[in-house]
Scaffold this active site. Sequence first.
Site: not given
Length: 532
Positions: A341, A452
């Site tokens: 991310c 994630h």
Amino acid sequence: MRARALMVLGTSSHVGKSLLTAALCRIFAQHGHRVAPFKSQNMSLNSAATIEGLEIGRAQALQAEAAGVAPSVDMNPILIKPSGGNSSQVVVRGKIWGRVTAADYHQRRVEELLPIVRESYNALAAEYDVVILEGAGSPAEINLKQHDIVNMRMAEMADAQCLLVGDIDRGGVFASLLGTLELLEPREREFVRGFAINKFRGDASLLEPGVRMIEDRIQKPCLGVIPYLHSLVLEEEDSLGLPVGAQTQWTSDLDRSPHRRLRIAVIALPSFSNFTDFDSLRSEPSVSVLFCHTAEAIAQADVVIVPGSKQTVDDLLWMRSQGLDAAISEHAQTSLVVGICGGMQMLGETITDPLGMEHDGTVAGLCLLPIQTTMQADKVTRNVKGRMATATLFGQPVTDCQLSGYEIHIGLTSYQSGATHFAVLSSEKGASNTNRDGCVSIDTHVFGTYLHGIFDEDSFRHQFLHAARRFHWLSAPRELHLWKQLREDSLNRLAQAVEDALDMEAIFDWVGLSYKRSAFGSDNHLPEGAAG
């Protein structure tokens, strides 16, 4: 019919409220009751995506998992994500609501959001038999009580029967129990039906005199003493549970055996978010994960991971000030680097924030991936699944390329001509359209992804470990774990320990239900038909 309400309060943060709430959710579900967790306001950088693509606290997602139900924004209508500079991003019912200072939030915004909290709780109470509420911090924070919507005010709104929990592992448990109750108003103390002591190690008989004395002093019964449980692979609520600082690098006499553990260094960023991404890696016996902030640890690592961040540019500038950017770039020349991310955004060429969502202006990245990122006002939040775009990882062949995880980010990433994507993904909501994710460097030493939870998928994590070990001429892992089964086993072990320790007959009676000791023992499971 309005659900019965049970509330877990704590004498302070990190006393175990979140996991105790999860345990109670699992126990009530095992006894055949439809149960849901609820926390009106949660401050955490660990979040999860619901099926609808909305954002809630990770602890409430775990509690829903324990209850055997799908996570919902009603379980955590307000999520506060600290942003630095004494301000926070406020997420309301799963979407960004605004960015406010602590003073502005507590003095004005809380009352504005109270109707939303009430609406969310009432929606759960109408659907479930029991709602297990979790407080935040301590209900006795007298400087904040006037506008508190997560502790005693919520207990009164739900007419909840409250269990006060103290953590003996931190010391001073009797003083904290007494002090908490003394600082509550008389009408508030009436909601507290009893107390429990958590994380106890040692001989329980030595604790007994103190328990009896505090019962007499506060005129509340002790419902039990919960033992300290080792090796639970369940996420912590906040960064107090993150093992950073005790060890800054691996030992100097590093094992050079081909059977040694793979050394993975995760950069402990100041605004580290979703550190639960690495719990599954930490559970693997063939891996040594070190949360670090030194160039020495990076030099010793086999794999360096730059994780997610709530303040991506600020954390990038912090890495630069510590010389970690140069250490990572040097490491990438001969070894392996992964960005998750915000970490992937840092590995790119530039990060531009024209709207000042996190940091004004444009900042150069580490230039390890041919990507550029522009911050936007709208946050992407969704559960996804897909596959790797190529059949190799770190230049090593992989046989199972399936992926799953969740996205929570505000950046839009663009690619230089000829860039290789890491994955092709689609939403778990069933949308037919797919999108490209992540990037792989030309030499295959570096990859980044927005996913994630990518390591929670057993097949990918196992292939990742095989590929990284082959790259470093290490032998294949002798043992690999099944993460979802480990979590399920941990939830059952946690629930069993709590059920053994607490007076569950009294707790069930508090909410008007009869209790019959289950016969499942240590192999407890959810009733047939409950969602996993």
